[in-house]
Design a protein around this motif. Structure first.
Motif, short mmCIF file in Angstrom:
data_model
loop_
_atom_site.label_atom_id
_atom_site.label_comp_id
_atom_site.label_asym_id
_atom_site.label_seq_id
_atom_site.Cartn_x
_atom_site.Cartn_y
_atom_site.Cartn_z
N ASP A 295 -54.49 -6.32 -107.04
CA ASP A 295 -53.36 -5.78 -107.81
C ASP A 295 -52.17 -5.47 -106.92
OD1 ASP A 295 -54.48 -6.01 -110.31
OD2 ASP A 295 -55.32 -3.99 -110.30
N ASN A 296 -52.40 -4.79 -105.82
CA ASN A 296 -51.30 -4.40 -104.92
C ASN A 296 -50.64 -5.61 -104.27
OD1 ASN A 296 -51.42 -1.65 -105.41
ND2 ASN A 296 -52.88 -1.26 -103.76
N LYS B 235 -48.58 -7.52 -106.80
CA LYS B 235 -47.29 -6.85 -107.09
C LYS B 235 -46.24 -7.24 -106.03
CE LYS B 235 -49.14 -2.83 -109.55
NZ LYS B 235 -49.40 -1.37 -109.49
#
Length: 274
Positions: free
Chosen positions: A223-224, A227
């Motif tokens: 996820d990070n 992003k």
């Protein structure tokens, strides 16, 4: 049987834009009745349009026009089938005349229904299909309004852009033109992050995650990292965040603010052939 003179043929050609032989034939068939001859030529245009309805019209001329007080602008593309026709001087002039007229209308539908030399714009396109022998259509119709509108048409009338700025100040014309050139060259998908469709964002995140998985990255980190990749996507694909092509040390938004700290881009439109 009416006598058809060269002057009659030339007059009909001037009115319709049809070829000399087509005009002479139309006058002979109508026994010199100009109105009937014009109607017959237009019917011929309708027949040609019907026969060519399935053709690809990917060439033509894209024109951007801005009103006198620089508060609204419009882009239209007059499309045809071949580059030869698209570069023709009379075709480009027709595109310019239509764009000047389009500036007065909010929608493509209203524009097509308005008067253009005694017939509607839509009928004019059919007429020109008969004259030229290629499918002719208005493909793009883009309108933009704002405190200040600037424009740019790429060489050869292949791409045209409009840019709206938040204020009409000294230097706005040059800035708006440069930003319009940026939009023409870099083809952004939106003005900023807020303008990017949520489906596109979701797709980019999923693509990023799939690539990270292939690289063996732990699921907890996806996820990070995704992003971060999405932020790069925004930088490359949104106008305000792109590197300014004339000085890649600053973003387009920063370039605009270099004229005035409160100045921002409020919108843009872009149309291209193809």
């Amino acid at each position: 049987m009416a006598t058809i003179t060269a002057a009659d043929v030339n007059k009909l050609r001037t009115i319709t834009g049809a070829g000399m032989m087509d005009c002479k034939k139309a006058l002979v068939e109508s026994d010199g009745d100009f109105d009937l001859a014009i109607e017959n030529l237009r019917k011929k245009g309708q027949k040609v349009a019907s026969n060519r309805a399935d053709r690809e019209s990917t060439e033509g001329a894209v024109i951007a026009v801005v009103n006198a007080d620089k508060t609204s602008g419009v882009i239209i593309s007059l499309n045809c089938e071949t580059d030869f026709v698209g570069k023709n001087e009379s075709f480009v002039k027709l595109a310019q005349d239509l764009a000047d007229l389009a500036l007065n209308f909010e929608t493509k539908e209203a524009f097509l229904a308005t008067d253009f030399g005694g017939i509607t714009v839509a009928e004019k396109l059919i007429e020109q299909t008969g004259v030229i022998g290629e499918k002719i259509e208005i493909r793009s119709f883009e309108r933009l309004e704002g405190a200040f509108i600037g424009s740019y048409i790429h060489a050869g009338n292949k791409i045209a852009t409009l840019t709206a700025l938040s204020a009409n100040i000294a230097g706005a014309d040059e800035v708006a033109r440069n930003v319009s050139m940026q939009a023409a060259a870099m083809s952004p998908i939106a003005l900023n992050e807020a303008g990017v469709d949520s489906e596109i964002i979701a797709k980019e995140i999923e693509i990023a995650k799939d690539l990270l998985r292939q690289e063996g990255k732990p699921e907890a980190m996806l996820d990070n990292i995704a992003k971060g990749k999405l932020a790069r996507f925004f930088k490359d694909n949104t106008l305000a965040n792109q590197d300014y092509i004339k000085d890649n040390k600053m973003s387009v938004a920063a370039y605009v603010k270099s004229l005035d700290k409160d100045l921002i881009i409020t919108g843009f439109k872009r149309a291209a052939l193809g």
